[in-house]
Design a protein around this motif. Structure first.
Motif, PDB file in Angstrom:
ATOM      1  N   GLU A  59       0.823  -1.208   0.000  1.00 46.52           N
ATOM      2  CA  GLU A  59       0.000   0.000   0.000  1.00 46.52           C
ATOM      3  C   GLU A  59       0.858   1.260   0.000  1.00 46.52           C
ATOM      4  OE1 GLU A  59      -3.076   2.272   2.935  1.00 46.52           O
ATOM      5  OE2 GLU A  59      -2.765   0.125   3.260  1.00 46.52           O
ATOM      6  N   PHE A  60       0.503   2.183  -0.894  1.00 48.91           N
ATOM      7  CA  PHE A  60       1.287   3.407  -1.073  1.00 48.91           C
ATOM      8  C   PHE A  60       1.396   4.230   0.203  1.00 48.91           C
ATOM      9  CE2 PHE A  60       1.236   7.996  -1.928  1.00 48.91           C
ATOM     10  CZ  PHE A  60       2.510   8.134  -2.472  1.00 48.91           C
ATOM     11  N   ASN A  61       0.280   4.447   0.896  1.00 53.57           N
ATOM     12  CA  ASN A  61       0.301   5.316   2.079  1.00 53.57           C
ATOM     13  C   ASN A  61       1.225   4.777   3.170  1.00 53.57           C
ATOM     14  OD1 ASN A  61      -1.376   7.255   0.997  1.00 53.57           O
ATOM     15  ND2 ASN A  61      -3.235   6.247   1.746  1.00 53.57           N
ATOM     16  N   ARG A  62       1.270   3.473   3.336  1.00 57.01           N
ATOM     17  CA  ARG A  62       2.172   2.875   4.330  1.00 57.01           C
ATOM     18  C   ARG A  62       3.636   3.078   3.945  1.00 57.01           C
ATOM     19  NH1 ARG A  62      -0.037  -3.007   5.981  1.00 57.01           N
ATOM     20  NH2 ARG A  62      -1.235  -2.350   7.794  1.00 57.01           N
ATOM     21  N   ILE A  63       3.921   2.857   2.674  1.00 59.09           N
ATOM     22  CA  ILE A  63       5.298   3.012   2.189  1.00 59.09           C
ATOM     23  C   ILE A  63       5.734   4.463   2.321  1.00 59.09           C
ATOM     24  CG2 ILE A  63       6.791   2.874   0.148  1.00 59.09           C
ATOM     25  CD1 ILE A  63       4.837   0.552  -0.735  1.00 59.09           C
ATOM     26  N   LYS A  64       4.849   5.373   1.910  1.00 60.57           N
ATOM     27  CA  LYS A  64       5.180   6.794   1.987  1.00 60.57           C
ATOM     28  C   LYS A  64       5.386   7.212   3.445  1.00 60.57           C
ATOM     29  CE  LYS A  64       3.621  11.393   0.689  1.00 60.57           C
ATOM     30  NZ  LYS A  64       2.575  12.188   0.033  1.00 60.57           N
ATOM     31  N   GLU A  65       4.532   6.758   4.327  1.00 59.30           N
ATOM     32  CA  GLU A  65       4.665   7.104   5.739  1.00 59.30           C
ATOM     33  C   GLU A  65       5.983   6.569   6.307  1.00 59.30           C
ATOM     34  OE1 GLU A  65       2.303   6.597   9.979  1.00 59.30           O
ATOM     35  OE2 GLU A  65       1.232   6.219   8.112  1.00 59.30           O
ATOM     36  N   TYR A  66       6.329   5.334   5.937  1.00 56.24           N
ATOM     37  CA  TYR A  66       7.593   4.752   6.391  1.00 56.24           C
ATOM     38  C   TYR A  66       8.773   5.593   5.904  1.00 56.24           C
ATOM     39  CZ  TYR A  66      11.653   1.676   6.415  1.00 56.24           C
ATOM     40  OH  TYR A  66      12.912   1.169   6.588  1.00 56.24           O
ATOM     41  N   LEU A  67       8.763   5.956   4.619  1.00 56.24           N
ATOM     42  CA  LEU A  67       9.868   6.735   4.057  1.00 56.24           C
ATOM     43  C   LEU A  67       9.921   8.147   4.636  1.00 56.24           C
ATOM     44  CD1 LEU A  67       9.702   5.520   0.353  1.00 56.24           C
ATOM     45  CD2 LEU A  67      11.446   4.950   2.060  1.00 56.24           C
ATOM     46  N   ILE A  68       8.767   8.750   4.865  1.00 55.72           N
ATOM     47  CA  ILE A  68       8.736  10.090   5.463  1.00 55.72           C
ATOM     48  C   ILE A  68       9.268  10.041   6.888  1.00 55.72           C
ATOM     49  CG2 ILE A  68       7.171  11.884   6.343  1.00 55.72           C
ATOM     50  CD1 ILE A  68       5.573  11.556   3.751  1.00 55.72           C
ATOM     51  N   SER A  69       8.931   8.979   7.618  1.00 61.87           N
ATOM     52  CA  SER A  69       9.444   8.868   8.989  1.00 61.87           C
ATOM     53  C   SER A  69      10.965   8.723   9.011  1.00 61.87           C
ATOM     54  CB  SER A  69       8.788   7.690   9.720  1.00 61.87           C
ATOM     55  OG  SER A  69       9.259   6.459   9.207  1.00 61.87           O
ATOM     56  N   ARG A  70      11.514   8.119   7.965  1.00 58.16           N
ATOM     57  CA  ARG A  70      12.983   8.007   7.860  1.00 58.16           C
ATOM     58  C   ARG A  70      13.606   9.302   7.359  1.00 58.16           C
ATOM     59  NH1 ARG A  70      15.653   2.799   5.520  1.00 58.16           N
ATOM     60  NH2 ARG A  70      17.414   3.972   6.325  1.00 58.16           N
ATOM     61  N   ARG A  71      12.929   9.972   6.433  1.00 53.18           N
ATOM     62  CA  ARG A  71      13.491  11.187   5.834  1.00 53.18           C
ATOM     63  C   ARG A  71      13.377  12.387   6.766  1.00 53.18           C
ATOM     64  NH1 ARG A  71      15.812  14.979   4.889  1.00 53.18           N
ATOM     65  NH2 ARG A  71      15.928  16.197   2.998  1.00 53.18           N
TER      66      ARG A  71
END
Length: 170
Positions: A59-71
């Protein structure tokens, strides 16, 4: 390998990685994912594949949230992220750092005596090894009033470079 080429290769690997792992996403979602992976990979000096290792590929929203939390870990932890703007980053954007070779290659490079050992003089020698290097005492002496300049000199202006010491004008 120079820094521009390194970033170009990093971005190329990310493009392949996103196409392989997120082929089901649309263009805009892929662009956001590429941008986040690129920024994390560059900042942390990581292989792009390691950046998404902990992400779910569904799911896109999960992936984006994971990457934003890292970035953006601080902003993410404090919920200060309302709407993040993630502009596209493409290989063409890095082409500006890789101009066509030999577009500008001076034939003659004049270097003032005072700057012959300078960093810039060394860079010119490395960048244009086939150019004819001439040492001059000063630019003012070289450009004496009795020397005439004509159309031929004007048309050859891209073939000549002067590396001179900056003079403060009082």
């Amino acid at each position: 390998m120079d820094a521009c080429q390194k970033e170009f290769n990093r971005l190329k690997r990310i493009k392949i990685l996103v196409a392989k792992n997120f082929s089901h996403f649309g263009l805009n979602k892929k662009q956001e994912i590429k941008r986040l992976i690129y920024e994390i990979s560059k900042r942390d000096n990581l292989n792009p594949a390691k950046v998404i290792r902990g992400a779910q590929t569904g799911e896109f929203n999960r992936i984006k949230e994971y990457l934003i939390s890292r970035r953006f870990p601080y902003a993410y932890a404090h919920r200060e992220i309302s709407k993040i703007y993630l502009p596209s980053i493409e290989l063409a954007a890095l082409d500006a750092f890789n101009p066509p070779k030999n577009k500008f290659y001076p034939k003659k490079i004049f270097i003032e005596r005072q700057v012959k050992g300078s960093y810039l003089a060394k860079r010119f020698k490395n960048a244009f090894p086939k150019a004819d290097f001439c040492q001059i005492s000063t630019l003012k002496d070289y450009l004496k009033p009795e020397k005439r300049y004509d159309t031929v000199d004007y048309n050859a202006r891209r073939d000549t470079v002067f590396n001179v010491r900056k003079q403060d004008i009082g």
